[in-house]
Scaffold this motif. Structure first.
Motif, PDB file in Angstrom:
ATOM      1  N   SER A   1     195.359  88.061  -0.717  1.00 18.99           N
ATOM      2  CA  SER A   1     193.981  88.375  -1.220  1.00 18.99           C
ATOM      3  C   SER A   1     194.105  89.538  -2.264  1.00 18.99           C
TER       4      SER A   1
ATOM      5  N   HIS B   1     186.803  86.764   8.030  1.00 16.68           N
ATOM      6  CA  HIS B   1     187.830  87.168   7.115  1.00 16.68           C
ATOM      7  C   HIS B   1     187.205  87.470   5.801  1.00 16.68           C
TER       8      HIS B   1
ATOM      9  N   GLU C   1     194.128  87.523   5.910  1.00 20.24           N
ATOM     10  CA  GLU C   1     193.483  86.217   6.449  1.00 20.24           C
ATOM     11  C   GLU C   1     194.010  85.864   7.899  1.00 20.24           C
TER      12      GLU C   1
END
Length: 575
Positions: A343, A372, A380
């Protein structure tokens, strides 16, 4: 059946006092066996799905009772007809349960012979029209039993590549569903129509048709045959490891599926099985054949099929497989799943910093927000990261990742010095091929049916049987040469050679190299390196996937098919 119901049933055949004692005992014995069989069958659901030993004796007992029940109703059919009112659909129900038992025994053992046994019982139901009278009774639940029988029969036929039978069954099932929804105003009409759509899409998933001279479709099998894997040369030094266990995991969004089996799972499952043989005896008790202490050597590696598992389910099955892996054996993990990308930027570059593949969330939601999503700085949680597999590298591990983030698994570290190989799909495909992803991944198709994949990337959608067989012969020659390239290489990582002694793994490795070499030579794949498969450890490119001798073979195969124009003639000049 309760004692009261038994008395009611028997008295309907005449005054109870008039019924001979022997006939009364026949009905009582039948009811006992029927009850016992149902109890044992229902108990199968409570058995753990993982682990190979706990269930065998239970299956043996269940087969035992069904064997007795089946023979009993055959020997005493007239008494049961007269005194019990035995209906044909009830006989069909017993046969259907036996078919299910054999199918589940196949799932537990991976022995394809048991699929043939399931097929023979399901076929008997159809040939003898056991369910034909169901539609005359005003009981929707009986019709649903019939529809479920059809769906199960279709699954077995798909696994046995009996596509002609599948097409007949789909037509019959379609008529039955229409009749069912017309007669009963049911809420499950949409679900049954979805079953029809799924199986139709599954049948049409192969991108290339092989045709006989009369334009009928040739059914090709992709299980391991006698001539399948390239033979080892005398004196070839390879490992003695054997593939014992495989986890086949499917979690791709929008991929064709039928009965918790995606098309990718279906193709990989067949790549890890030998052609089935017929079992000599009907209704033997497979549960009793293997000693729980020392299972006999299996012809096929044992498989777990996991459709959209959660992380905890996947890890539980993985741990069970790892625990029971025999000495000198290999565990294979096949992941066909949506990619999960990191991310944000990470300061470190560890085994949890590159993302991985998606596992099922099982609705971990708090206040409407998925957990999440609440903080981007967290990893994640519904993701299988490369680091999650590290504990299992204590034993020989062979990993195949077919995903848009397969390259996350390039960042492996072999901590324990055991043989470890990861075969990784391209992370993207040329635009011209992207719309085909619903019908299964091209990478997995190469591992399952390399000639079909080669024809597909060459723009061919059909082929005459004679030319197909000529190309298959040539492909066998290519596989033999790839095997030599691997074993003669001076710089190849020893892990590849450790796995090369096993027929299934040898075939997967040679097909992987054929796939890589084909894509590297193909004009539309050359636009970016994301279109190429990769591996951990890396293969020596000049000795394997870019070997001039192999490239010449691929051009020759393209010439046989008259598609040489889609490949680059001299790829080495481009570097």
């Amino acid at each position: 059946m309760t004692e009261l119901a038994l008395k009611e049933t028997m008295s309907s055949g005449g005054a109870e006092d008039d019924i001979p004692q022997a006939e009364r005992k026949t009905v009582t014995d039948f009811c006992y066996l029927l009850d016992k069989s149902k109890q044992l069958f229902n108990g199968l659901r409570d058995l753990p799905q993982y682990g190979q030993k706990q269930w065998q004796s239970y299956f043996g007992r269940t087969f035992d009772v069904y064997t007795k029940l089946w023979k009993f109703q055959q020997q005493h059919r007239q008494v049961l007809d007269n005194r019990y009112g035995l209906k044909r659909w009830q006989i069909g129900e017993i046969a259907s349960k036996i078919g299910q038992l054999y199918y589940h025994y196949y799932l537990r053992t991976s022995e394809t012979s048991y699929l043939n046994e399931a097929f023979s019982f399901y076929s008997a139901i159809r040939q003898r029209s056991y369910y034909s009278q169901v539609n005359k009774e005003d009981r929707p639940e009986l019709v649903v039993k019939k529809l479920r029988y059809y769906a199960r029969f279709i699954v077995v036929c798909l696994l046995l590549n009996k596509m002609d039978v599948v097409k007949d069954l789909v037509k019959e099932l379609s008529d039955e569903i229409e009749d069912y929804t017309h007669r009963f105003n049911t809420e499950d009409q949409v679900e049954w129509n979805l079953v029809l759509q799924e199986v139709a899409a599954f049948i049409e998933a192969d991108p290339v048709m092989v045709l006989n001279d009369d334009n009928t479709i040739v059914i090709t099998s992709n299980r391991l045959s006698e001539t399948g894997a390239p033979l080892l040369e005398q004196g070839m030094i390879v490992g003695q490891l054997a593939l014992a266990d495989a986890l086949i995991i499917g979690n791709c969004n929008n991929q064709v599926k039928f009965s918790e089996l995606t098309i990718d799972m279906f193709r990989m499952l067949q790549a890890l099985e030998r052609e089935p043989m017929n079992l000599a005896s009907q209704m033997n008790k497979p549960g009793m054949q293997e000693s729980a202490e020392k299972p006999a050597r299996r012809e096929n590696p044992h498989k777990y099929l996991l459709y959209k598992p959660t992380f905890s389910q996947l890890y539980t099955f993985l741990a069970a497989s790892f625990k029971e892996l025999p000495a000198n054996s290999v565990l294979l993990i096949y992941l066909s799943a949506t990619g999960v990308f990191p991310s944000g930027r990470s300061d470190s570059e560890g085994p949890y910093d590159f993302g991985g593949v998606l596992t099922n969330s099982n609705r971990d939601i708090i206040n409407g927000d998925a957990l999440h999503k609440r903080n981007q700085s967290y990893k994640e949680m519904h993701c299988l990261h490369p680091g999650d597999l590290y504990p299992f590298t204590r034993k020989p591990l062979f990993i195949i990742v077919d995903s848009s983030n397969s390259v996350a698994y390039k960042n492996f570290t072999n901590l324990f010095g055991q043989p470890l190989v990861c075969l990784l799909s391209p992370t993207a495909y040329p635009k011209a091929l992207q719309d085909q992803s619903q019908r299964g991944s091209l990478f997995t198709l190469f591992l399952n049916n390399p000639l079909m994949a080669f024809l597909f990337v060459s723009g061919l959608s059909s082929m005459r049987r004679g030319l197909w067989e000529k190309c298959q012969d040539y492909l066998r020659k290519i596989n033999r040469d790839i095997a030599q390239l691997l074993t003669h290489s001076r710089s190849i990582d020893q892990s590849f050679l450790q796995f090369f002694g096993d027929e299934f793994l040898r075939l997967l490795l040679t097909r992987f190299i054929f796939c890589s070499a084909t894509m590297r030579m193909h004009k539309i794949f050359r636009q970016e390196t994301r279109n190429y498969p990769e591996s951990y450890p890396q293969l020596p490119r000049d000795e394997t996937v870019e070997n001039p001798h192999l490239q010449k073979h691929i051009l020759e195969l393209a010439s046989i098919l008259d598609v040489r124009n889609v490949f680059l003639e001299n790829t080495l000049d481009d570097y």
